[in-house]
Design a protein around this motif. Structure first.
Motif, PDB file in Angstrom:
ATOM      1  N   GLU A 274     -33.662  11.742 -15.029  1.00  0.00           N
ATOM      2  CA  GLU A 274     -33.599  12.049 -16.462  1.00  0.00           C
ATOM      3  C   GLU A 274     -33.015  10.864 -17.245  1.00  0.00           C
ATOM      4  OE1 GLU A 274     -31.247  15.499 -17.052  1.00  0.00           O
ATOM      5  OE2 GLU A 274     -32.339  16.159 -18.850  1.00  0.00           O
ATOM      6  N   ASP A 277     -35.556   8.148 -17.461  1.00  0.00           N
ATOM      7  CA  ASP A 277     -36.583   8.457 -18.465  1.00  0.00           C
ATOM      8  C   ASP A 277     -36.100   8.211 -19.891  1.00  0.00           C
ATOM      9  OD1 ASP A 277     -38.730   9.120 -16.878  1.00  0.00           O
ATOM     10  OD2 ASP A 277     -38.047  11.185 -16.596  1.00  0.00           O
ATOM     11  N   GLU A 281     -39.108   1.986 -22.736  1.00  0.00           N
ATOM     12  CA  GLU A 281     -40.324   2.005 -21.908  1.00  0.00           C
ATOM     13  C   GLU A 281     -40.412   0.803 -20.968  1.00  0.00           C
ATOM     14  OE1 GLU A 281     -42.914   4.166 -21.409  1.00  0.00           O
ATOM     15  OE2 GLU A 281     -41.577   5.568 -22.440  1.00  0.00           O
ATOM     16  N   ASN A 302     -39.630   6.016 -10.567  1.00  0.00           N
ATOM     17  CA  ASN A 302     -39.705   5.659 -11.982  1.00  0.00           C
ATOM     18  C   ASN A 302     -40.236   4.230 -12.111  1.00  0.00           C
ATOM     19  OD1 ASN A 302     -38.684   4.610 -14.647  1.00  0.00           O
ATOM     20  ND2 ASN A 302     -38.041   6.762 -14.780  1.00  0.00           N
TER      21      ASN A 302
END
Lengths: 332, 332, 332
Positions: A274, A277, A281, A302
């Motif tokens: 999390e 994220d 980007e 990720n």
């Protein structure tokens, strides 16, 4: 460029050195990746004798150096439990041990020792002896680990395409961690780089490095809030360097016991999927390894995770270092 | 034949593999025995990097693999005390350690670990990484030790001229011994092979292997009487695998103390010169070593003793395995 | 000259051997010192497999042998913690361990073991096996360390230009020190050599060696007065070989604790800069190392100090030994 004799500190990586190094690594990567040219690398350090002399153990530094050496055709002698060496146990001084080793004239001594400054001392013994031996500091206690700094720096360059104008979040035990110190020192030389130091108050970035940044006019922020990683282009996360803390022995023993029994990691400083994220980007996540839970396994998937590439880069970067010290030209 | 990527279990040694292997070992033995051709072997794995990564120590597996590798011109990196490696001590997971090691791209990782299934796990990490790295299982706890199985099997073939139609007596701690499990599994594939399992009741052959033999219709007999060796063509004797038994720690400690103080070996399961003489004229005696008294020194002079040849075969068999995985053709 | 198969004891260094050896070392020194010829040395033992099998650790003997081997192009397998090897811990006998190792057919086994006579036993196992393997004794407890004796002897020859007509003062724990025993034995073969044994009464030169000198008619004097070094041409100083003394364990433990806590060195047997200055102008000071204070650092700058050269000579002398055993001609 002045020929380098030893690699002792990240402080020696001048702009000229770094420029040349970038071009060298790029070329080395090509040579290694091309099956028709890879065999040729075996001639670069053909039959050159390299001794790894480690007073402290280290899986990754040791094996990446050995594979780098073998990729270049060198011969490797690995003495990786020097702390329990016969002569050391018998009470021999560091001076005598290193002076003797130099007398056997290996071309390289890659040294890891728990005492800060020992690599520099070894280099002085070499210079005094007049022998053609290069010392590489593979970690000297709370001092430096310059080849790690170089591979961290190069990983940032490769993954981000630049080292300038980056917000770098550095987390973990910033008081004792030598990898973070060397990296911050190195990155602070680039314009537009600013830092976010994320750590509990008692483990925040050490004062002399902050003072250095102040003098240089480099921006930084201290915080204990891991959510600040969302502002960063590069997140460099580290574990709490338990074994470097010089605290009371009984306290250490009890704390380690608790860590072992409960696999305790300070959850305030764990990066989860999390958290990852929540980052920009195109940000990247790095870690010098080993990790013991402060980045969860879920983060591995990720797209921002780069710590395995970072570790892989160790071989390439060390190949270039060995060539530089030996005086082999990598670029035509 | 399908190219093999890893050696994880004796279960993978299909009939096709074994046929090809027999021809390969025969040819390798010729090449190695011919002074004019031996030097040529150094080109087979020239400069290929092999890492031995051993979490548990092992004299003989380690050194026979290293000599096999050097005979073929390879470069060897030996990390044989991985259990006390820096990063492992710091709490790194097996996944991270192996993933990092694979990232350095050695061509081979020869792995010994105390946990069953770890070699298979390492192979999965390789496959996930897409790297061209071969894992060889050099013993995974109570799991398998497939190269030992192969050299045992080949020793029987070489000494008896066949693997079919043999009565094989297997003695020792059959409940925990991984070498006996792999061998019985492998031999059970040949027609006319039957077994005599000689062990105290509490250490008899483990149930799932007996069930497997039942299903396959392979004959076997369980007994605690060592005199049954006189019926066998092959006697495969082993020591009691103390270190594999997961019993109470204090009990283990006391038992080991007694063993050490009195050099205690269960005399009911010691093969003496007299026992050896009672065997068939053309029978052979094998042992995976180390022995700690369960075959007396006097047996060494008996014409049936083959355990030293068996151990010597380890180098040859491992040379062939390395060539097979690397894709070198041994036969023209 | 009869070809030598093993190096087990300084007693085997006949006059013929020593004559030939002197010429060999001289030539080897030239080859190694000449950059255009040094590369040629790599062909001398090209791809020959050498196993170092050390039950006791040793920094200097191990690394000097490994560098010697690599200088000659050999391949080295280093098993330097054999005392904790898996099979040894499991209770395997020395015979089985060595017999198995020989079966893998390395060309050399360089053996260090704490039990006197173990190298000789290993050589008997080789001879019984019929394998073409050479054993080199790298120290067998209170027994011998013949390659050390050879390098000590050669250092004297090189530095003094002769071995005859020298007064040699030998100091330290003369009761237990194997290097002093081998050296005295070797030097006593030369005419005009006499000895001054300097040690506390309870650690004076062992009786059987004194008896040997008496029979041979070699002059010697026992004293506890270090000032006698001023009469010597060669001073060979050693530390008190604590770890060799077979005294009561509790006593040893207490004494070692005191040594560690107070860095205690018996000051009556410490050579200081002042002592060194009192010596003959052209005398030399040697020490087999490690030293733990019995020669002060200030002596290092004295022109008489030769202990670092002595230690460096280890590589050269061991290169010649390996060539001699392998049958390579060093001189055209």
């Amino acid at each position: 460029m002045k020929r380098i004799l030893h690699i002792l500190s990240a402080k020696e990586f001048t702009e000229e050195f770094r420029e040349s190094f970038l071009a060298d690594v790029e070329e080395m990567e090509k040579l290694r990746g091309d099956p028709s040219k890879r065999k040729g690398l075996l001639g670069f350090l053909k039959d050159v004798i390299i001794v790894l002399f480690f007073y402290e153990e280290s899986t990754r530094t040791r094996i990446s150096f050995e594979i780098a050496a073998h990729n270049l055709g060198a011969r490797v002698i690995s003495a990786v439990n020097a702390g329990i060496f016969s002569s050391v146990k018998k009470g021999e001084t560091f001076y005598d041990t290193i002076r003797t080793l130099i007398g056997y004239i290996p071309r390289f001594i890659i040294l890891r020792h728990k005492v800060k400054g020992s690599a520099a001392q070894a280099a002085r013994i070499v210079d005094e002896s007049g022998r053609n031996v290069s010392i590489i500091n593979a970690g000297d206690g709370t001092g430096e680990h310059p080849t790690q700094a170089l591979l961290d720096w190069w990983t940032i360059y490769k993954e981000k395409g630049r080292v300038e104008d980056l917000v770098v979040a550095v987390g973990g035990d910033l008081l004792h961690g030598r990898t973070t110190h060397s990296l911050v020192y190195l990155l602070s030389k680039y314009k537009g780089v600013s830092f976010i130091f994320i750590a509990p108050d008692n483990l925040q970035m050490k004062k002399d490095l902050c003072d250095y940044l102040d003098v240089k006019g480099v921006e930084y922020e201290k915080t204990s809030d891991k959510r600040k990683i969302k502002e960063a282009d590069v997140v460099y996360w580290t574990r709490t360097q338990k074994e470097r803390m010089n605290t009371n022995k009984i306290y250490t023993w009890v704390r380690d016991l608790i860590y072992r029994l409960f696999c305790y990691v300070d959850t305030r400083y764990v990066i989860t999927a999390e958290d990852a994220d929540s980052m920009k980007e195109d940000a990247i996540i790095m870690h010098p390894f080993p990790r013991v839970g402060e980045i969860t396994r879920a983060v591995d998937k990720n797209k921002r995770a780069r710590y395995f590439q970072q570790s892989e880069n160790g071989v390439l970067v060390r190949m270039v270092i060995l060539c530089n010290l030996y005086g082999v030209k990598i670029r035509k």
